[in-house]
Enzyme design. Structure first.
Site, mmCIF file in Angstrom:
data_model
loop_
_atom_site.group_PDB
_atom_site.id
_atom_site.type_symbol
_atom_site.label_atom_id
_atom_site.label_comp_id
_atom_site.label_asym_id
_atom_site.label_seq_id
_atom_site.Cartn_x
_atom_site.Cartn_y
_atom_site.Cartn_z
ATOM 1 N N ASP A 13 0.814 -1.225 0.000
ATOM 2 C CA ASP A 13 0.000 0.000 0.000
ATOM 3 C C ASP A 13 0.845 1.271 0.000
ATOM 4 O OD1 ASP A 13 -2.301 -1.673 0.290
ATOM 5 O OD2 ASP A 13 -1.809 -1.836 2.410
ATOM 6 N N LYS A 16 1.801 2.273 -5.070
ATOM 7 C CA LYS A 16 2.412 1.762 -6.313
ATOM 8 C C LYS A 16 1.551 2.040 -7.534
ATOM 9 C CE LYS A 16 2.851 -2.423 -4.588
ATOM 10 N NZ LYS A 16 2.652 -2.222 -3.155
ATOM 11 N N GLY A 40 -4.566 -4.652 -4.828
ATOM 12 C CA GLY A 40 -5.659 -3.822 -5.309
ATOM 13 C C GLY A 40 -5.178 -2.415 -5.509
ATOM 14 N N HIS A 41 -5.268 -1.954 -6.719
ATOM 15 C CA HIS A 41 -5.058 -0.528 -6.859
ATOM 16 C C HIS A 41 -6.059 0.084 -7.803
ATOM 17 C CE1 HIS A 41 -1.882 -1.918 -9.759
ATOM 18 N NE2 HIS A 41 -2.633 -1.171 -10.493
ATOM 19 N N GLN A 222 1.911 -5.895 -3.202
ATOM 20 C CA GLN A 222 2.333 -5.924 -1.784
ATOM 21 C C GLN A 222 3.710 -5.246 -1.593
ATOM 22 O OE1 GLN A 222 1.381 -9.401 -3.019
ATOM 23 N NE2 GLN A 222 -0.665 -8.612 -2.750
HETATM 24 P P1 IMP Z 1 -2.738 -12.753 2.088
HETATM 25 O O1 IMP Z 1 -1.809 -12.231 1.063
HETATM 26 O O2 IMP Z 1 -4.192 -12.506 1.776
HETATM 27 O O3 IMP Z 1 -2.468 -14.195 2.450
HETATM 28 O O4 IMP Z 1 -2.477 -11.927 3.449
HETATM 29 C C1 IMP Z 1 -1.265 -12.055 4.160
HETATM 30 C C2 IMP Z 1 -0.833 -10.713 4.734
HETATM 31 O O5 IMP Z 1 -0.459 -9.855 3.677
HETATM 32 C C3 IMP Z 1 -1.914 -9.985 5.532
HETATM 33 O O6 IMP Z 1 -1.325 -9.259 6.582
HETATM 34 C C4 IMP Z 1 -2.486 -9.033 4.498
HETATM 35 O O7 IMP Z 1 -3.103 -7.919 5.106
HETATM 36 C C5 IMP Z 1 -1.219 -8.652 3.744
HETATM 37 N N1 IMP Z 1 -1.496 -8.198 2.375
HETATM 38 C C6 IMP Z 1 -1.840 -8.944 1.320
HETATM 39 N N2 IMP Z 1 -2.009 -8.182 0.230
HETATM 40 C C7 IMP Z 1 -1.738 -6.924 0.608
HETATM 41 C C8 IMP Z 1 -1.705 -5.677 -0.102
HETATM 42 O O8 IMP Z 1 -1.968 -5.579 -1.314
HETATM 43 N N3 IMP Z 1 -1.360 -4.598 0.638
HETATM 44 C C9 IMP Z 1 -1.045 -4.684 1.972
HETATM 45 N N4 IMP Z 1 -1.069 -5.811 2.652
HETATM 46 C C10 IMP Z 1 -1.401 -6.932 1.980
#
Ligand code: IMP
Length: 421
Positions: A13, A16, A40-41, A222
């Site tokens: 976040d 990007k 997600g953007h 991420q």
């Molecule tokens: P997962 O990727 O859904 O398995 O989540 C694992 C961890 O990564 C959690 O703490 C999520 O909040 C974090 N996370 C996953 N995708 C994002 C993103 O796009 N931005 C910020 N945190 C993310």
């Protein structure tokens, strides 16, 4: 030829989307190489806002080929929704290529993601519940269904039969609904028919594109503190979001990369659980959250907010060979008294300058700060030189500390509120 990587240098976040959007317009090809629809953007196009999850950022430009590469995990059903969403807005002329090797997020992966989180209760990871982790588990366990399998109907049925033996056992043991082979198979055939025109060998395509000197942009989702190997494990995602993984996730040689743009928020945020040394539990944190609209794009959860942590950023920039920094949301820090940047940690009475691998140790780390003066500037400025001295000091310190130049500075959500050096 330029082969550029965009990577998040914190916990995701970082903003990007804005830089990806900007650099995508100069590219022939835009590639997602890891992660899935946990990303997600939001991209503004023709006055409309689109929330992209799995589709690469060049999708609105008919001259750009958008690639979902081998290292991605793809939910085919939500991809269809995304495609239909952009089509219904009149965008029908787009180029999309889905790797036949990328693994598919199946409906049972979503069930398992939720169930595992519930089992952990107060120790939960805080995942996006999009099935990302369970899909990568099946990939590593060699029972995943790949996009290319959708094109081989008999093979798909056999594979699904074998996979469901294991998955249904797992689902049953967790008290969850089991999946019927015929029913799921039919759904996959239907989605395969929809997606088949996009499915191809993306690795072969990218190698040829390199030989043709195309400009390629690899967009990381991420951030590096969520990296499965070097993040705050287990509070991480299940892939590697840095330039280090581009070669593997897309199937190109590492030396093909000639520019790595590290996206860094001027402060720090994280969603989900896990240690966060500079986290603020006070009105400054609340102020930054509101000013920076720090709520999850995918989950809408309020993000945890803290001061900029340069121990984190420096480690990640060094690790990934970042060639420049894009410093984002700088305007959010305007008018904050006693602004701070974390430059070291104190761990059990010792000063350290690294991110400990042990989560217990990292949880005990206390930030050591350098303080900066308050600054403010007009949103009409067009160059770095117009910034007040106090703002320049904050930026120069980041450069000196990390050894990497800030080449792009974002001072507002508008496309034009971007200063390029
Ligand atoms: P997962 O990727 O859904 O398995 O989540 C694992 C961890 O990564 C959690 O703490 C999520 O909040 C974090 N996370 C996953 N995708 C994002 C993103 O796009 N931005 C910020 N945190 C993310």
């Amino acid at each position: 030829m330029s082969v550029t990587v965009i990577e998040g240098s914190q916990w995701g976040d970082e903003g990007k989307g804005k830089i990806t959007d900007y650099l995508a317009s100069q590219s022939d090809i835009v590639v997602r190489f890891q992660g899935g629809n946990n990303a997600g953007h939001t991209i503004c196009f023709n006055g409309k806002r689109f929330a992209l999850r799995s589709l690469p950022s060049g999708i609105f430009n008919s001259n750009i080929t958008n690639v979902i590469a081998d290292g991605v995990v793809l939910n085919p059903f939500s991809l269809k929704e995304e495609i239909e969403g952009i089509k219904s807005s009149g965008i029908t002329d787009f180029k999309l290529l889905i790797s036949n090797r990328c693994h598919l997020i199946m409906p049972y992966h979503l069930d398992l993601d939720g169930a595992y989180e519930n089992l952990l209760s107060d120790k939960k990871i805080g995942t996006t519940k999009k099935g990302i982790g369970p899909c990568y588990v099946d990939k590593a366990a060699r029972r995943g269904i790949r996009a290319g399998d959708l094109l081989e109907k008999d093979f798909l049925k056999e594979k699904l039969k074998d996979t469901l033996k294991v998955k249904n056992l797992e689902l049953r043991s967790l008290g969850l609904k089991e999946y019927d082979l015929e029913d799921l198979y039919n759904k996959l055939i239907e989605i395969g028919d929809y997606l088949k025109k996009y499915i191809a060998d993306s690795q072969y395509f990218l190698i040829n594109a390199l030989e043709e000197n195309k400009n390629i942009l690899f967009e990381g989702a991420q951030g590096m503190m969520l990296d499965i190997d070097r993040g705050t494990y287990p509070y991480v995602t299940s892939s590697s979001p840095s330039s280090n993984y581009v070669s593997q996730g897309a199937g190109i040689p590492p030396q093909a990369i000639n520019r790595v743009v590290a996206i860094c928020k001027a402060y720090t945020t994280r969603v989900g659980e896990g240690p966060f040394p500079t986290e603020l539990h006070n009105e400054i944190g609340d102020l930054i959250r509101e000013k920076g609209h720090e709520y999850g794009t995918v989950t809408k959860r309020p993000r945890r907010v803290g001061y900029l942590d340069l121990v984190v950023v420096k480690r990640n920039l060094k690790m990934s060979g970042a060639s420049e920094i894009a410093l984002m949301l700088f305007d959010v820090l305007e008018n904050i008294d006693h602004l701070k940047i974390c430059i070291n940690y104190e761990l059990d009475g010792k000063i350290i300058d690294y991110v400990p691998a042990s989560l217990n140790e990292y949880s005990r780390c206390k930030p050591i700060y350098k303080e900066f003066k308050k600054f403010s500037f007009s949103d009409k400025i067009h160059s770095f030189n117009e910034l007040p001295i106090e703002a320049k000091e904050y930026i120069s310190f980041i450069e000196e500390f990390t050894g990497v130049k800030v080449k792009i500075l974002s001072i507002g959500s508008d496309r034009n509120a971007t200063l390029v050096r």
